[in-house]
Write a protein that holds these residues in place. Sequence first.
Motif, PDB file in Angstrom:
ATOM      1  N   ALA B 379     -29.826 -22.681  13.985  1.00 44.66           N
ATOM      2  CA  ALA B 379     -28.721 -22.494  14.223  1.00 44.66           C
ATOM      3  C   ALA B 379     -27.914 -24.511  13.178  1.00 44.66           C
ATOM      4  O   ALA B 379     -27.443 -25.185  14.273  1.00 44.66           O
ATOM      5  N   CYS B 380     -27.188 -24.710  12.184  1.00 39.62           N
ATOM      6  CA  CYS B 380     -26.764 -25.757  12.222  1.00 39.62           C
ATOM      7  C   CYS B 380     -25.273 -25.121  10.716  1.00 39.62           C
ATOM      8  O   CYS B 380     -25.139 -24.302  10.762  1.00 39.62           O
ATOM      9  N   ASP B 381     -24.465 -26.132  10.873  1.00 35.82           N
ATOM     10  CA  ASP B 381     -23.212 -25.482   9.674  1.00 35.82           C
ATOM     11  C   ASP B 381     -23.247 -24.904   8.540  1.00 35.82           C
ATOM     12  O   ASP B 381     -23.006 -23.799   8.296  1.00 35.82           O
ATOM     13  N   ALA B 382     -24.678 -26.071   7.849  1.00 35.36           N
ATOM     14  CA  ALA B 382     -24.607 -25.429   6.660  1.00 35.36           C
ATOM     15  C   ALA B 382     -25.894 -24.318   6.906  1.00 35.36           C
ATOM     16  O   ALA B 382     -26.500 -24.247   5.669  1.00 35.36           O
ATOM     17  N   GLY B 383     -26.550 -24.769   7.164  1.00 37.22           N
ATOM     18  CA  GLY B 383     -27.756 -23.832   7.388  1.00 37.22           C
ATOM     19  C   GLY B 383     -28.917 -24.614   6.105  1.00 37.22           C
ATOM     20  O   GLY B 383     -29.757 -23.302   5.767  1.00 37.22           O
ATOM     21  N   LEU B 384     -29.146 -25.450   5.993  1.00 37.39           N
ATOM     22  CA  LEU B 384     -30.110 -25.854   5.004  1.00 37.39           C
ATOM     23  C   LEU B 384     -30.870 -27.198   5.726  1.00 37.39           C
ATOM     24  O   LEU B 384     -31.242 -27.572   5.141  1.00 37.39           O
ATOM     25  N   GLY B 385     -29.584 -28.152   6.132  1.00 32.38           N
ATOM     26  CA  GLY B 385     -30.156 -29.458   6.210  1.00 32.38           C
ATOM     27  C   GLY B 385     -30.729 -29.735   7.456  1.00 32.38           C
ATOM     28  O   GLY B 385     -32.266 -29.685   8.000  1.00 32.38           O
ATOM     29  N   SER B 386     -30.309 -29.847   9.021  1.00 26.14           N
ATOM     30  CA  SER B 386     -30.029 -30.723   9.621  1.00 26.14           C
ATOM     31  C   SER B 386     -31.490 -28.970  10.410  1.00 26.14           C
ATOM     32  O   SER B 386     -31.989 -29.197  11.412  1.00 26.14           O
ATOM     33  N   HIS B 410     -34.168 -21.004   9.536  1.00 22.67           N
ATOM     34  CA  HIS B 410     -32.864 -21.796   9.450  1.00 22.67           C
ATOM     35  C   HIS B 410     -31.969 -21.517   9.148  1.00 22.67           C
ATOM     36  O   HIS B 410     -31.503 -20.468   8.728  1.00 22.67           O
ATOM     37  N   VAL B 411     -30.866 -21.314   9.743  1.00 30.26           N
ATOM     38  CA  VAL B 411     -29.479 -20.063   9.616  1.00 30.26           C
ATOM     39  C   VAL B 411     -28.258 -20.627   9.948  1.00 30.26           C
ATOM     40  O   VAL B 411     -28.190 -22.201  10.762  1.00 30.26           O
ATOM     41  N   ALA B 412     -26.663 -20.089   9.150  1.00 30.19           N
ATOM     42  CA  ALA B 412     -25.699 -21.336   9.399  1.00 30.19           C
ATOM     43  C   ALA B 412     -25.412 -20.563  10.327  1.00 30.19           C
ATOM     44  O   ALA B 412     -25.177 -18.699  10.406  1.00 30.19           O
ATOM     45  N   VAL B 413     -24.195 -20.879  11.230  1.00 27.39           N
ATOM     46  CA  VAL B 413     -24.164 -20.408  12.630  1.00 27.39           C
ATOM     47  C   VAL B 413     -23.302 -19.018  11.959  1.00 27.39           C
ATOM     48  O   VAL B 413     -23.295 -18.027  12.142  1.00 27.39           O
TER      49      VAL B 413
END
Lengths: 147, 470
Positions: B379-386, B410-413
């Motif tokens: 998970a990260c904030d946008a769900g597409l970069g890091s 991968h997914v946004a929080v």
Amino acid sequence: MLLDRITASDVLIQLKTDNWEDAIRKSSQTLLEKGSIESRYIDAMIKVVHENGPYIVISKHIALAHARTECGALHTDITFATLDPAIHFNAGALDPVKLIITLSATDADTHLDLLGELSDILMDEEKSEALFNAGSAEEFVQILHSN
Amino acid sequence: MSVKVKIQNFGSKLSGMVIPNLGAFMAWGILTAVGIAIDNEVLRSFIVPMLTYLLPLLIAFAGGNAVYGFRGGVIGAVATIGVIIGSDITMFIGAMILGPSSAWLLKKFDKSIDGKIPTGFELLINNISSGLIGGALAVIGYLFVAPAISSLTGVLAGGVDFLVTHKLLPLTAVFIEPAKVLFLNNAIGQGILTPLGTTQLAQLGKSVMFLLESNPGPGIGVLLAYMFFGKGNSKATAYGAGVIHFFGGIHEIYFPFVLMNPPLVIALIAGGASGTLMFSIFKVGLIGVASPGSIISIMMMAAEGDRLKIIISILVSSIVTFLIAIPLVKRAKNSDSQLKDSVKEMEKMKGKESRISSVFENQANTNYNLADVKLIAYACDAGLGSSAMGAGVLQKKLRAAGIDDIKVFHVAVNNLPAECQVIVSHESLMARVKEKQSGCYFVEIVDYLNAPEYEQLIKDIKEAREKAAD
């Protein structure tokens, strides 16, 4: 969109800046000029760091600046900027940042292969060191394509 | 291991065989319901082969796969074909027994010859051992397991027969409902109830026998409980299953929901018994076999003047089942992964403040069983970069470590799915992640590309799997 499509015009070398906000702003100019992002996307990239901390610093000396699609990403695109001097992002052991990768993505998946190739290069310490120290955009691109 | 944990283990093993295959059950249910409704030759031709071969073999594969990976799945399916061929009834029990147990045998065999195979011959030996052991198990299944299961059908049928002749009609539910769930419904329906009903029909002009097995009340009760109190995949599937079951009359569609949570049989029996009691009190009956057992065909076959009474009886049985099923479905939520229960208990005892304290969260981690992990959320904030980058790296590392059956996404929080097993996220986002989810295994990283936590996670998963395997 894969790494071999990246050209010298996607790369800024030895960008002069004195703080992380300014570094993100300056390094994202290429995307803005190409019409891949709206200017509010840049503000969004900075805002997420203020809100969530320096999680965009993905590894030692490397930041992956990005924001959500709905914040003004127009095309899936990626650009690179090396920083001289290196800039602190308050990212602890991963500081200072020498390379900012700016990503705009219009969906969650089309850029995955590209990120996969990119991570292979960035995990190679020798290659990432060479990227940080590249003297010209052409040299930088050459290292990217050397995979 | 306590009895409770053992039963939960068994339950989660059963659901592990059934849940991944719910889609196939749905496909079969839809083809059958539509095929019968519009009387289409092409669609009808799917019914028997899918039920006889495809569904049991899928269950056997999933069961074997859970025990010993893809190789275990293959041998489980091979062994199961033996019981399928060796019997006239649908062999779900056979698949549920032979799938995992043959995979277990193969695993023991592999362990015993481990290190004794000359280099370069591994693949050959592996395939030959799968072939020989699988073939032998299939024959054993044909000769011994299939007759054993068939005789179980005989026992259940005998029980129904006894109760009918002794006028203890409502108690037939004790045999009918478990038999249905084990896919032995046709053996009982057509083997006993239909002949008995036909005899009564000649004498009385209608018979209650036709209602005993075709009553859709208990099944819809269970499915309603899942619709309101289920979780994730099973909740979502329950809606479609409810329509196929109640209106399409394909009862088989609800059996998996009970198989993955066996205590629900109690709810079915109670519902079936109270429905049959109502039928007896009202003295209602059908004038012929209601097949398939949908509310529509039952209404069509209802004796004149019995329709409303039959509907009331079906309603009663569905309500009884529904009410008893609620706590059982709710409880199953917690046993989804074996130890979530105890983790939750722990959190309760520690009070609210533990949510903030990462020390306690780590303790929860040490109690989490990683052996069953199939999905890792990054998970990260946008769900597409890091997160996308980190997920790619972790996936590659898993593959390099020989773990092929775990998918990293991968997914946004904010979009974290309701059901997560393992969540990886950056240190600075972890507080938000934990606010959104609890009871998961959390991995906190700083360096997306070279996180030492990746290696630790892989090592922990491998160890957990080895432990679960013993």
